[in-house]
Design a protein around this motif. Structure first.
Motif, PDB file in Angstrom:
ATOM      1  N   THR A  23      -3.346  -1.223  -2.478  1.00 12.75           N
ATOM      2  CA  THR A  23      -4.195  -0.189  -1.892  1.00 12.75           C
ATOM      3  C   THR A  23      -3.478   1.151  -1.882  1.00 12.75           C
ATOM      4  O   THR A  23      -2.307   1.235  -1.514  1.00 12.75           O
ATOM      5  N   ALA A  29      -5.093  -0.554  -8.421  1.00 10.85           N
ATOM      6  CA  ALA A  29      -5.209  -0.610  -6.962  1.00 10.85           C
ATOM      7  C   ALA A  29      -6.591  -0.165  -6.498  1.00 10.85           C
ATOM      8  O   ALA A  29      -7.321   0.526  -7.216  1.00 10.85           O
ATOM      9  N   HIS A  60      -3.993   5.052  -0.393  1.00  7.36           N
ATOM     10  CA  HIS A  60      -4.736   5.995   0.431  1.00  7.36           C
ATOM     11  C   HIS A  60      -4.453   7.399  -0.111  1.00  7.36           C
ATOM     12  O   HIS A  60      -3.323   7.876  -0.052  1.00  7.36           O
ATOM     13  N   GLU A  66       0.824  -1.200   0.000  1.00  6.61           N
ATOM     14  CA  GLU A  66       0.000   0.000   0.000  1.00  6.61           C
ATOM     15  C   GLU A  66       0.861   1.253   0.000  1.00  6.61           C
ATOM     16  O   GLU A  66       2.038   1.225   0.355  1.00  6.61           O
TER      17      GLU A  66
END
Length: 250
Positions: free
Chosen positions: A61, A88, A63, A26
């Motif tokens: 992932t 992603a 953010h 991530e």
């Protein structure tokens, strides 16, 4: 003054764009500033830099942490499309403000989480025109066309009616966290952990109906990304975020 130029001038030197990619699966992108098309402006966060950075992330992932007073609509569209095309799962965290073009970017993510003190703003396209009557009418026609694109996009993302979105845009509507979730602009409200809303906030004088007390600017960590927040479950909405991502081949 052109509203975009005023927005940039009023917030000069306050943008932060950074990518933290220390985990194996991530990454965190900080989109903390005005959105512009390229570095010609000398300030703001350029779409070309964002798109290149995003394309370079090979993780499961992402953010996307947002605190932005808005910016150029086509630059925001470029960022949004790059988000939609990335393999992603992208989670947008509205830490402070996602105004104007920044709301468009946030809604391109698979999930939108907004801080308790955060806000989202949508409005009609703006611009400046100089020339004869025909040229001015041409600019007005272009702005109306852009508005139509924005309305269609917000309708698809939120499940609201075309008339409702049109009315909200015409009124330059500012949504609190609770209102954003209730009206389909966010999936959930974050609580605990995450970035705290501390700072002086953005100068929003370029907008006609900015709140008297705008959301405070979120503090950007100097090193490692912050922990992911606890999420309050939100009411089900007609969400476009349920689109199916291609899974990795075995």
């Amino acid at each position: 003054m052109n509203p975009l130029l005023k927005l940039l001038a009023d917030n000069r030197g306050r943008g932060v764009f950074r990518v933290d990619n220390k985990a194996a699966d991530e990454a965190t992108i900080y989109l903390y500033g005005a959105i512009v098309s390229d570095n010609y402006w000398g300030d703001g966060i350029a779409a070309i830099d964002f798109v290149k950075a995003l394309a370079g992330l090979d993780v499961k992932t992402i953010h996307l942490r947002i605190d932005s007073p808005g910016g150029e609509v086509f630059a925001g569209q470029s960022m949004a499309q790059a988000i939609r095309e990335h393999a992603a799962t992208v989670i947008a965290h509205i830490d402070g403000l996602a105004a104007s073009a920044a709301s468009w970017v946030a809604l391109a993510a698979d999930e939108v989480v907004i801080s308790q003190g955060g806000m989202i703003m949508i409005h009609q396209a703006q611009g400046i025109a100089v020339g004869n009557a025909a040229e001015l009418r041409g600019t007005a026609d272009l702005l109306e066309k852009v508005d139509g694109i924005l309305v269609a996009g917000y309708v698809a993302e939120t499940g609201q009616s075309e008339q409702q979105i049109t009315d909200w845009m015409a009124a330059e509507t500012w949504f609190s966290a609770e209102e954003a979730v209730a009206n389909g602009f966010a999936d959930a409200i974050a609580t605990g952990g995450g970035n705290s809303n501390q700072g002086t906030g953005w100068n929003l004088a370029a907008y006609s109906h900015a709140p008297a007390t705008p959301p405070a600017a979120a503090a950007v960590p100097e090193s490692a990304p912050v922990d992911n927040p606890t999420i309050i479950d939100a009411t089900e909405h007609l969400r476009r975020r349920l689109r199916v991502k291609e899974t990795e081949s075995a």
